[in-house]
Design a protein around this motif. Sequence first.
Motif, PDB file in Angstrom:
ATOM      1  N   VAL A  76       0.839  -1.203   0.000  1.00  0.00           N
ATOM      2  CA  VAL A  76       0.000   0.000   0.000  1.00  0.00           C
ATOM      3  C   VAL A  76       0.874   1.253   0.000  1.00  0.00           C
ATOM      4  O   VAL A  76       0.559   2.249  -0.660  1.00  0.00           O
ATOM      5  CB  VAL A  76      -0.944  -0.003   1.213  1.00  0.00           C
ATOM      6  CG1 VAL A  76      -1.769   1.284   1.256  1.00  0.00           C
ATOM      7  CG2 VAL A  76      -1.877  -1.218   1.162  1.00  0.00           C
ATOM      8  N   VAL A  77       1.991   1.198   0.716  1.00  0.00           N
ATOM      9  CA  VAL A  77       2.921   2.332   0.717  1.00  0.00           C
ATOM     10  C   VAL A  77       3.414   2.618  -0.694  1.00  0.00           C
ATOM     11  O   VAL A  77       3.537   3.774  -1.111  1.00  0.00           O
ATOM     12  CB  VAL A  77       4.105   2.070   1.665  1.00  0.00           C
ATOM     13  CG1 VAL A  77       5.208   3.109   1.464  1.00  0.00           C
ATOM     14  CG2 VAL A  77       3.635   2.102   3.118  1.00  0.00           C
ATOM     15  N   LYS A  78       3.705   1.567  -1.460  1.00  0.00           N
ATOM     16  CA  LYS A  78       4.153   1.752  -2.843  1.00  0.00           C
ATOM     17  C   LYS A  78       3.101   2.490  -3.655  1.00  0.00           C
ATOM     18  O   LYS A  78       3.419   3.345  -4.495  1.00  0.00           O
ATOM     19  CB  LYS A  78       4.470   0.399  -3.484  1.00  0.00           C
ATOM     20  CG  LYS A  78       5.715  -0.286  -2.946  1.00  0.00           C
ATOM     21  CD  LYS A  78       6.000  -1.551  -3.729  1.00  0.00           C
ATOM     22  CE  LYS A  78       7.278  -2.236  -3.251  1.00  0.00           C
ATOM     23  NZ  LYS A  78       7.150  -2.781  -1.906  1.00  0.00           N
ATOM     24  N   LEU A 125       4.285   8.412   4.392  1.00  0.00           N
ATOM     25  CA  LEU A 125       5.082   8.580   5.606  1.00  0.00           C
ATOM     26  C   LEU A 125       4.313   8.117   6.843  1.00  0.00           C
ATOM     27  O   LEU A 125       4.864   7.423   7.710  1.00  0.00           O
ATOM     28  CB  LEU A 125       5.495  10.045   5.764  1.00  0.00           C
ATOM     29  CG  LEU A 125       6.562  10.552   4.783  1.00  0.00           C
ATOM     30  CD1 LEU A 125       6.702  12.065   4.897  1.00  0.00           C
ATOM     31  CD2 LEU A 125       7.909   9.871   5.042  1.00  0.00           C
ATOM     32  N   LYS A 126       3.042   8.485   6.928  1.00  0.00           N
ATOM     33  CA  LYS A 126       2.238   8.066   8.079  1.00  0.00           C
ATOM     34  C   LYS A 126       2.091   6.545   8.138  1.00  0.00           C
ATOM     35  O   LYS A 126       2.121   5.939   9.221  1.00  0.00           O
ATOM     36  CB  LYS A 126       0.868   8.730   8.022  1.00  0.00           C
ATOM     37  CG  LYS A 126       0.900  10.235   8.279  1.00  0.00           C
ATOM     38  CD  LYS A 126      -0.493  10.842   8.170  1.00  0.00           C
ATOM     39  CE  LYS A 126      -0.448  12.353   8.408  1.00  0.00           C
ATOM     40  NZ  LYS A 126      -1.785  12.974   8.242  1.00  0.00           N
ATOM     41  N   SER A 127       1.940   5.924   6.973  1.00  0.00           N
ATOM     42  CA  SER A 127       1.817   4.467   6.937  1.00  0.00           C
ATOM     43  C   SER A 127       3.095   3.793   7.412  1.00  0.00           C
ATOM     44  O   SER A 127       3.061   2.824   8.174  1.00  0.00           O
ATOM     45  CB  SER A 127       1.475   4.004   5.518  1.00  0.00           C
ATOM     46  OG  SER A 127       0.234   4.514   5.103  1.00  0.00           O
ATOM     47  N   ILE A 128       4.231   4.309   6.970  1.00  0.00           N
ATOM     48  CA  ILE A 128       5.511   3.749   7.407  1.00  0.00           C
ATOM     49  C   ILE A 128       5.684   3.937   8.913  1.00  0.00           C
ATOM     50  O   ILE A 128       6.133   3.025   9.618  1.00  0.00           O
ATOM     51  CB  ILE A 128       6.676   4.409   6.639  1.00  0.00           C
ATOM     52  CG1 ILE A 128       6.617   4.019   5.158  1.00  0.00           C
ATOM     53  CG2 ILE A 128       8.017   3.994   7.240  1.00  0.00           C
ATOM     54  CD1 ILE A 128       7.634   4.737   4.298  1.00  0.00           C
ATOM     55  N   LEU A 179      12.148  -0.078   5.735  1.00  0.00           N
ATOM     56  CA  LEU A 179      11.175   0.938   6.115  1.00  0.00           C
ATOM     57  C   LEU A 179      11.810   2.229   6.620  1.00  0.00           C
ATOM     58  O   LEU A 179      11.382   3.332   6.268  1.00  0.00           O
ATOM     59  CB  LEU A 179      10.223   0.382   7.179  1.00  0.00           C
ATOM     60  CG  LEU A 179       9.200  -0.653   6.698  1.00  0.00           C
ATOM     61  CD1 LEU A 179       8.418  -1.209   7.886  1.00  0.00           C
ATOM     62  CD2 LEU A 179       8.252  -0.036   5.680  1.00  0.00           C
ATOM     63  N   MET A 180      12.838   2.095   7.465  1.00  0.00           N
ATOM     64  CA  MET A 180      13.451   3.295   8.028  1.00  0.00           C
ATOM     65  C   MET A 180      14.129   4.128   6.952  1.00  0.00           C
ATOM     66  O   MET A 180      14.002   5.362   6.915  1.00  0.00           O
ATOM     67  CB  MET A 180      14.457   2.902   9.106  1.00  0.00           C
ATOM     68  CG  MET A 180      14.899   4.058   9.974  1.00  0.00           C
ATOM     69  SD  MET A 180      13.613   4.603  11.139  1.00  0.00           S
ATOM     70  CE  MET A 180      13.694   3.304  12.366  1.00  0.00           C
TER      71      MET A 180
END
Length: 383
Positions: free
Chosen positions: A160-162, A174-177, A196-197
């Motif tokens: 989903v981040v992608k 950013l919020k999802s990560i 992730l970081m």
Amino acid sequence: MMRLPTHRIVQVIVFVMVVSIQTRSAAAEQTTASIMHQVYDAIAYLLPLSLRDPTHSTVWDRSLIDDKLQTLKKASKTLKQHTAAQEWEFRHLARSFDELSGDLYKAFSNEWPEFAYFSMMGLVQHCVACHSRVAAPSSQLFGQRLMARMDLRELPPADVVKIHIATRQFDTALKSIETMLMDQNLHPIEADYGSLMVDHLHIAITAKRSPATAEGFLRRYLARGDVPFYLKRRIEFWLTALDEFSDDMAAEPSIEAAKAIFYAADALSRGPGNRVRAVHDITAASIIRRYLAVGTTRRAEVLGEAYYILGVIALRTLEPKSAVPEMELLLASSIKADPDGPHALESYALLEEYGYVHEDQLAAESTTQTLIDMSELSTLIGR
């Protein structure tokens, strides 16, 4: 053979129809809008076919399939045309995108739909690679409208981040990560094994140009209480670097400042793969790409070193994307920009040692690549 869920492919559809063919001029944007609708129509038809079992499906409409595939091919050709006069890296990315579009065409033409999914995922990675390389405004409402067409409930959060990145929803990404990293069920050591970081740093520094965003989250992360000493030490080093380079990020891009930051990172760690260099490298890369994006004619030696630095950063710091040979394209760009320069031989050596395209090692004499021609590069550097 395992069938892939429809929603895994839908995420790619939107990327291909919208993001991958964007350009920088108003006229090109009008062309892109037209192509966008054509591509969506093509994928909307091809998607169900990609999940069919040929032994139990109805007869395919071959002529209509060919028409939709031609639409996709034309879109990738348009992307190549739009980037023909742009910098080497962007031209190479467009060529790579075009090759993957050709793979997709072959997959459907040979009635092997399972391979089409993997080609589609490669196109997604190209979209992400392109949209995370330079600062850009978020398109929150636009991205939300696109994602409203997709069923994301069963998708892994990282996928989903992608989607968020590819549709320029950087704040949401950013919020999802941050949500994933702050999850008490994900121990910091386990999180450190993934990207992730570094992804968070990359988006905050490059796409958002906001070191303060990265700093604020890192301080919250340290407050978890279960961060091991080695990682706590690294994060504190990142915080120092973010503060140190904030003026450089805010200023007009300076190639000299970027080079100083990059070369300073060389001495930061004796351990292989240590991400302590991440803020240095991502900051340097961001400045260089902004410097190149201005479009002014640059001397060959400046371009050669700039691409060399970006290639090394892709190799040692950034999470590799299996379908996008970023490091390889950058080092090839360095050689082509300045084949007689001081970084050409090193770039070629790194390509041979670490370079792969389509799972083929570039050092193999039998390897024939249309994307990166090692024979041509070898001739350029006088080997």
